[in-house]
Design a protein around this motif. Sequence first.
Motif, short mmCIF file in Angstrom:
data_model
loop_
_atom_site.label_atom_id
_atom_site.label_comp_id
_atom_site.label_asym_id
_atom_site.label_seq_id
_atom_site.Cartn_x
_atom_site.Cartn_y
_atom_site.Cartn_z
N HIS A 117 9.74 5.15 6.83
CA HIS A 117 8.28 5.19 6.87
C HIS A 117 7.79 4.02 7.72
CE1 HIS A 117 4.63 6.89 4.86
NE2 HIS A 117 4.11 5.79 5.40
N THR A 118 6.95 4.31 8.73
CA THR A 118 6.39 3.27 9.60
C THR A 118 4.94 2.99 9.19
OG1 THR A 118 7.75 4.03 11.44
CG2 THR A 118 5.86 2.64 11.98
N THR A 119 4.59 1.71 9.02
CA THR A 119 3.23 1.38 8.59
C THR A 119 2.89 -0.06 8.96
OG1 THR A 119 1.71 1.35 6.72
CG2 THR A 119 3.93 0.56 6.31
N GLU A 120 1.59 -0.30 9.06
CA GLU A 120 1.07 -1.66 9.22
C GLU A 120 0.09 -1.98 8.09
OE1 GLU A 120 2.40 -3.52 11.30
OE2 GLU A 120 3.34 -2.11 12.70
N LEU A 121 -0.03 -1.09 7.13
CA LEU A 121 -0.99 -1.25 6.03
C LEU A 121 -0.41 -2.12 4.93
CD1 LEU A 121 -2.31 2.42 5.76
CD2 LEU A 121 -3.34 0.50 7.01
N VAL A 122 -1.19 -3.00 4.40
CA VAL A 122 -0.74 -3.85 3.32
C VAL A 122 -0.71 -3.10 1.99
CG1 VAL A 122 -3.01 -4.75 2.70
CG2 VAL A 122 -0.96 -6.17 2.33
N ASP A 123 -1.54 -2.05 1.85
CA ASP A 123 -1.61 -1.31 0.58
C ASP A 123 -0.89 0.04 0.69
OD1 ASP A 123 -3.33 -0.23 2.38
OD2 ASP A 123 -5.00 0.05 0.97
N ILE A 124 0.23 0.04 1.39
CA ILE A 124 0.97 1.28 1.62
C ILE A 124 1.78 1.72 0.40
CG2 ILE A 124 3.04 0.09 2.48
CD1 ILE A 124 1.56 3.46 3.67
N ALA A 125 2.08 0.81 -0.53
CA ALA A 125 2.98 1.10 -1.64
C ALA A 125 2.67 2.40 -2.38
CB ALA A 125 3.01 -0.08 -2.61
N PRO A 126 1.40 2.71 -2.71
CA PRO A 126 1.13 3.96 -3.46
C PRO A 126 1.51 5.22 -2.70
CG PRO A 126 -0.72 2.44 -3.65
CD PRO A 126 0.18 1.89 -2.60
N LEU A 132 6.05 -3.16 -2.90
CA LEU A 132 7.12 -2.34 -2.34
C LEU A 132 8.24 -2.14 -3.36
CD1 LEU A 132 7.52 -3.77 1.30
CD2 LEU A 132 6.26 -1.74 0.57
N ASP A 133 8.56 -3.20 -4.10
CA ASP A 133 9.63 -3.10 -5.09
C ASP A 133 9.25 -2.15 -6.22
OD1 ASP A 133 12.25 -4.14 -6.10
OD2 ASP A 133 11.00 -4.80 -7.76
N ARG A 134 8.00 -2.19 -6.65
CA ARG A 134 7.54 -1.28 -7.71
C ARG A 134 7.60 0.18 -7.27
NH1 ARG A 134 3.65 -5.34 -8.50
NH2 ARG A 134 2.13 -4.16 -7.26
N SER A 135 7.37 0.41 -5.98
CA SER A 135 7.42 1.79 -5.47
C SER A 135 8.86 2.23 -5.18
CB SER A 135 6.58 1.91 -4.20
OG SER A 135 7.18 1.21 -3.13
N GLU A 136 9.83 1.33 -5.47
CA GLU A 136 11.25 1.60 -5.27
C GLU A 136 11.59 1.86 -3.81
OE1 GLU A 136 12.30 4.76 -7.92
OE2 GLU A 136 12.24 3.47 -9.68
N ALA A 137 10.91 1.10 -2.92
CA ALA A 137 11.23 1.18 -1.50
C ALA A 137 12.66 0.70 -1.29
CB ALA A 137 10.26 0.34 -0.69
N ASP A 157 -0.39 -13.45 -1.17
CA ASP A 157 -0.60 -12.05 -0.80
C ASP A 157 0.68 -11.43 -0.23
OD1 ASP A 157 -3.21 -12.24 -1.58
OD2 ASP A 157 -3.96 -12.73 0.44
N LEU A 158 1.46 -12.21 0.50
CA LEU A 158 2.72 -11.70 1.01
C LEU A 158 3.69 -11.39 -0.14
CD1 LEU A 158 3.29 -14.00 4.14
CD2 LEU A 158 2.81 -11.54 4.13
N ALA A 159 3.70 -12.28 -1.14
CA ALA A 159 4.56 -12.05 -2.31
C ALA A 159 4.11 -10.79 -3.05
CB ALA A 159 4.53 -13.26 -3.24
N ALA A 160 2.78 -10.60 -3.17
CA ALA A 160 2.26 -9.41 -3.84
C ALA A 160 2.63 -8.15 -3.08
CB ALA A 160 0.74 -9.52 -3.98
N PHE A 161 2.64 -8.24 -1.73
CA PHE A 161 3.03 -7.09 -0.91
C PHE A 161 4.49 -6.71 -1.19
CE2 PHE A 161 4.94 -5.74 3.24
CZ PHE A 161 4.37 -4.47 3.27
#
Length: 541
Positions: free
Chosen positions: A37-46, A75-80, A67-71
């Motif tokens: 998945h290619t993205t530049e969005l910070v809220d891409i996780a959902p 990602l980890d919560r979405s199991e990326a 904010d970087l840590a939250a990003f």
Amino acid sequence: MATTTVRDALAVPVVRAAGPVVVAGAAGLDRQVRWVHTTELVDIAPLLRGGDLVLSTGIALPDRPADLAAFAESLDRSEAAGLVIELGRRWTEVPAALVEACERLSLPLVALAREVRFAAVAQAVGERIVDLQLEALREAQRVHEVFTELSIAEAGPAEILESVQRLAGATVVLEDEQHRVVDFRSGAGDAGFLADWQARSRAVVLDGRTTWDEAAGRLVTRVGKPDRGWGRLVIESPAEPTERLVATAERAAAALALHRLHDRQRDSLTRRTHHELLVRLLADPGAPDLLQRCELAGVPLVRRQLVGLSLRCPVTADVPARQGQLDAAVAAAVHAVHEMRVPALVCEMDDAVRVLLSLAPSDDGTRVTEDLAGRVHRRVRVVAGAGRPADRVGEVGRTLRESLHVVDAVRPGAQERSVHRLEDVHLRGLLSLLADDDRLRLFTARELDALKAHDARWRTGLLETVRALVRHPGSKSDAAVELHVSRSALYDRLAKVEQVLGVDLDDPDILVSLHVAVLADEVLGHGTGAAPGARSPAVPT
């Protein structure tokens, strides 16, 4: 099923050409990549699915460390599967806060030193994923086709195990519920895989349908339903098994269970049919339709060499256990004639397994019966007796009766033979043939009843003394040893026998008469060495 991991994705040529460097989360490099998945969005996780590998230049990512840590956490919560950052557009090196967060989460963070087309990365990794999935489907189809062909061919356990061994390339073992090896096929793995089998196999607990025991290096699946499972299929698997191997094991276990079910149904029908045909052959071998029915059952009787074979199981007073022995002996005989491709009628009759072999005139009947009995002996413990070959249907009763008389006449503890014959049982054989004659019974009673009555009243061992004497006619010392008494005590007992019977034991005719009576008593089932089982009056023999 073979999968693509983050480590595999980094080895794809188009990614490798971009100079990938793992800067954090190396512990998670074996995470499975299901897509890119290619993205530049910070809220891409959902919007992500588990297993997505995220590509980004970092242009739109936040500056603040929190904010970087939250990003990274989103990602980890979405199991990326991981995060790949192309350097040069936003950063010349990945921010420390993002590195620390990914390392803490074991989320692979990869920096690309050179510019690369993300579309090319997505295409290359995606093609690898799809190719592996197609290969897995082809393998699954191959497994399906193999076991479908085996089912159509009604293949037995041997063919099924051979197919599993070819598909798995490893040792495969079929065991029963007591963890005894029923059959196996060796692979190219550990030569000691079968060592101390029962103890090691018991240690592998099977909670569900299939399990992999990493310590034992075994993939184990149940054969049959959980409440009626009769064994387990074990495949050597030092490494974690692939989905293909698991599917192979489970399809093989299903094929084995299905074969057992069908085999049991066929065996039950075969027993009934063969029993009916044998009863009719014994009662009325000249019935006009009988030869045709036997021919249709696969057992031709015309211009054939017909040999009767009887199998007796060890004596036991436990009726259910005895029936289990007979069932096992019938099944062993059915499988033996099937393996040898010998036409035969097999059924239970007269508390024994009766077999009528139909051989070509040129066949060696002795060799065939020895081979058949040997195969049965490997499965169950029986005494086997064979009658003389018959070349006419009218003599079927004679060869079957002889075989039964032989097993009934075999003396307990006699020299072990795979098959006993009339010439092996001598006087016992003659007495067995006369067992239904009341004159033999009256003779035995006249000779021995007085001793039996005295033993019953005074708890003496006079009858056993006579048995020892006739077993050792030339040595009273050996007779005393058998009875565990001294010679003087033996002479006292013999004097008492003479007194009770009113005879002189030094008279050879008296000794011969007592010897015959003792053997007849055993053949008739009255003695301590009684022959197995009473005869069934319902079936003519």
